[in-house]
Write an enzyme that holds these catalytic residues in place. Structure first.
Site, PDB file in Angstrom:
ATOM      1  N   SER A 196      18.108  75.799   6.656  1.00 44.06           N
ATOM      2  CA  SER A 196      19.174  75.825   5.679  1.00 44.06           C
ATOM      3  C   SER A 196      20.066  74.591   5.679  1.00 44.06           C
ATOM      4  CB  SER A 196      20.042  77.067   5.909  1.00 44.06           C
ATOM      5  OG  SER A 196      20.698  76.982   7.167  1.00 44.06           O
TER       6      SER A 196
ATOM      7  N   LYS B  39      28.145  70.385   7.580  1.00 48.59           N
ATOM      8  CA  LYS B  39      27.512  71.452   6.795  1.00 48.59           C
ATOM      9  C   LYS B  39      28.629  72.354   6.278  1.00 48.59           C
ATOM     10  CE  LYS B  39      23.932  75.061   7.286  1.00 48.59           C
ATOM     11  NZ  LYS B  39      22.944  75.672   8.210  1.00 48.59           N
TER      12      LYS B  39
ATOM     13  N   SER C 121      17.167  76.216  11.355  1.00 52.25           N
ATOM     14  CA  SER C 121      17.841  75.479  10.274  1.00 52.25           C
ATOM     15  C   SER C 121      18.336  74.086  10.595  1.00 52.25           C
ATOM     16  CB  SER C 121      19.005  76.299   9.742  1.00 52.25           C
ATOM     17  OG  SER C 121      18.515  77.277   8.880  1.00 52.25           O
TER      18      SER C 121
HETATM   19  N1  GLN Z   1      15.003  80.082   7.657  1.00 54.88           N
HETATM   20  C1  GLN Z   1      15.581  81.019   8.577  1.00 54.88           C
HETATM   21  C2  GLN Z   1      16.291  82.104   7.810  1.00 54.88           C
HETATM   22  O1  GLN Z   1      16.272  82.051   6.643  1.00 54.88           O
HETATM   23  C3  GLN Z   1      16.519  80.326   9.516  1.00 54.88           C
HETATM   24  C4  GLN Z   1      17.791  79.975   8.885  1.00 54.88           C
HETATM   25  C5  GLN Z   1      18.753  79.380   9.859  1.00 54.88           C
HETATM   26  O2  GLN Z   1      18.378  78.914  10.940  1.00 54.88           O
HETATM   27  N2  GLN Z   1      20.025  79.439   9.489  1.00 54.88           N
HETATM   28  O3  GLN Z   1      16.866  82.985   8.367  1.00 54.88           O
END
Ligand code: GLN
Length: 485
Positions: free
Chosen positions: A151, A76, A175
């Site tokens: 994400s 990532k 995410s």
């Molecule tokens: N969707 C969640 C957020 O926007 C989690 C994102 C994540 O785990 N990095 O914060």
């Protein structure tokens, strides 16, 4: 047996029936072929081929190699890679070339795994759909009009499309697990502190966790064992010597008690998603586990608490991007104040700016007690709910996400609808627990469904054992989208 498991690829490599270079070339070709998914922000073909050649040379010399040696994968783009641009999905870091490697990057390089490039992601890991990336949305390999989740959407899509057998991700509120669920793969979020955050670009430091996206729990275990362990450069890293989860997968599940959390099936959970998750739980029952109905009374406060705490920490972490030291620097600024404000206005996208505003507001004098402090108290109650439940059960289960993958554009104009995608995942981060999403078949729309299993802190071995036993008894994790090599 899973034809694409890390163990089987590793055996082919060890027998020299295939070379690391051949596997790397194959992964690069597949990435090019699947370019429409936009799952990569960059491919590093030359560096990957160089790393693969050196593993092949070591093998030819009879060196003792680890299970991941010669296996292609992707990082990532939130993990700092020395000499290789690391964007975090943002314009702010478009030209940022880190002078050092993240801990996870070092560990996987030491294990001999071959990174072919950096995967697409929501900007600064803020999002549940990959649509907030400055490099464009990524697509779901099961249906290109759908999001892969976020994400870590690029990593999930790259694994689901058969480009690489595994990819790294990060999980602050879901995410790793939510994109794994949307893409029909397995996603592991370890206990907070199990894997060092050194060199992982910070979003919300008390929640951020490095994780793994792969085809199976067994593959996640191999990768977890490579990246876990103490690192003095992360003050929250925990010393747990000698634990290897990959060796603990074959325990029978007789006697295992799985708490089925009522709240995870309520509210906006799609009926067919709930149905598939119940079917997967019955499979676990057939494997010997006992299902116990449990309640997590504060579960419905998790989203509200998370969306105060995460933006609060983000507003502080992202203060470092000021146009002065590194990152985007506005060309037109006429004063220092303007350099800050223009650089940030130009470098950050809409969702990141929204989080910074919310977080700054929640932390400001007069609001701190009403929002931030209160959210921290709710966080404690949520952690206590889990502790109470784990006094009676060994694992907790529910759907990873309330729906299957939604359409690209469907929720991008509605922040609250997007935040609701995390309803079953964020509490786990608030409590710092390990959790996994495993494939649980397909909903009526033909899209993958994920089962989430949650364990007490540092019980990754138990978590992976249960997931692996389920995968020995079912073939959901072996299903691949049409056209996958
Ligand atoms: N969707 C969640 C957020 O926007 C989690 C994102 C994540 O785990 N990095 O914060």
């Amino acid at each position: 047996m899973n034809p694409v498991s890390i163990a089987s690829i590793s055996a082919e490599l060890a027998a020299q029936r295939v070379s690391a270079l051949e596997l790397t070339d194959q992964a690069l070709a597949r990435a090019e072929h699947a370019a429409a998914l936009n799952s990569f922000i960059r491919l590093d073909a030359d560096a990957a081929r160089g790393a693969a050649r050196s593993i092949d040379a070591m093998r030819a010399n009879g060196s003792d190699l680890q299970p991941l040696a010669g296996i292609p994968f992707a990082h990532k783009d939130i993990f700092c890679t020395r000499g290789i641009a690391t964007t975090c999905g943002s314009r702010m870091l478009q030209n940022f070339v880190p002078p050092y490697d993240a801990h996870v990057v070092e560990r996987l390089a030491q294990a001999g795994a071959v990174s072919i490039g950096k995967t697409n992601m929501d900007e600064f890991a803020m999002g549940s759909s990959n649509e907030s990336s400055a490099y464009g949305a990524a697509a779901n390999p099961w249906d290109h009009t759908r999001v892969p989740g976020g994400s870590s959407g690029g990593s999930a899509a790259a694994v689901a499309a058969g480009i690489v057998p595994f990819a790294t991700g990060t999980d602050t509120g879901g995410s790793v697990r939510q994109p794994a669920a949307f893409c029909g793969i397995t996603g592991l979020k370890p206990t907070y502190g199990r894997v060092s955050r050194y060199g992982m670009i910070a979003y919300a430091s008390s929640l951020d966790c490095a994780g793994v996206l792969a085809r199976s729990a067994a593959d996640c275990a191999v990768v977890l064992d490579a990246i876990a362990g103490f690192d003095a450069r992360d003050a929250t890293s925990v010393e747990r010597p000698g634990e290897r989860t990959a060796a603990a997968l074959s325990q029978p599940l007789a006697g295992l008690r799985i708490g089925v959390a009522r709240e995870y099936f309520s509210g906006g959970v799609q009926a067919d998603v709930a149905d598939r998750v119940h079917a997967a739980l019955r499979e676990l029952q057939r494997c010997g586990a006992t299902l116990v109905d449990i309640g997590l009374p504060n579960a419905h406060h998790a989203i509200a608490a998370y969306y105060v705490i995460a933006p609060a920490e983000a507003s502080s972490n992202l203060a470092r991007y000021d146009g002065v030291r590194y990152g985007h620097r506005a060309a037109q600024a006429r004063s220092l104040d303007e350099l800050y404000s223009l650089s940030r206005a130009e470098g950050f996208g809409a969702e990141v700016q929204r989080r910074i505003l919310v977080g700054t507001y929640a932390l400001s004098a007069g609001y701190y007690d009403a929002y931030y402090l209160r959210a921290q108290k709710v966080r404690r109650l949520i952690a206590e709910d889990f502790a109470t439940a784990f006094a009676g059960v060994d694992l907790i289960a529910g759907p990873t996400a309330p729906t299957t993958a939604f359409r690209i554009g469907e929720k991008s104009g509605d922040a609250l609808a997007m935040y609701a995608a995390d309803v079953n995942t964020v509490a786990v981060n608030l409590a710092g627990l390990p959790a996994i999403s495993v494939p649980a078949g397909f909903a009526d729309d033909g899209l993958p469904v994920g089962l989430q299993l949650i364990a007490p802190a540092f019980a990754e071995a138990r978590l992976l054992n249960a997931a692996h036993q389920l995968q020995q008894a079912t073939d959901w994790h072996l299903q691949v989208p049409a056209g996958t090599p």
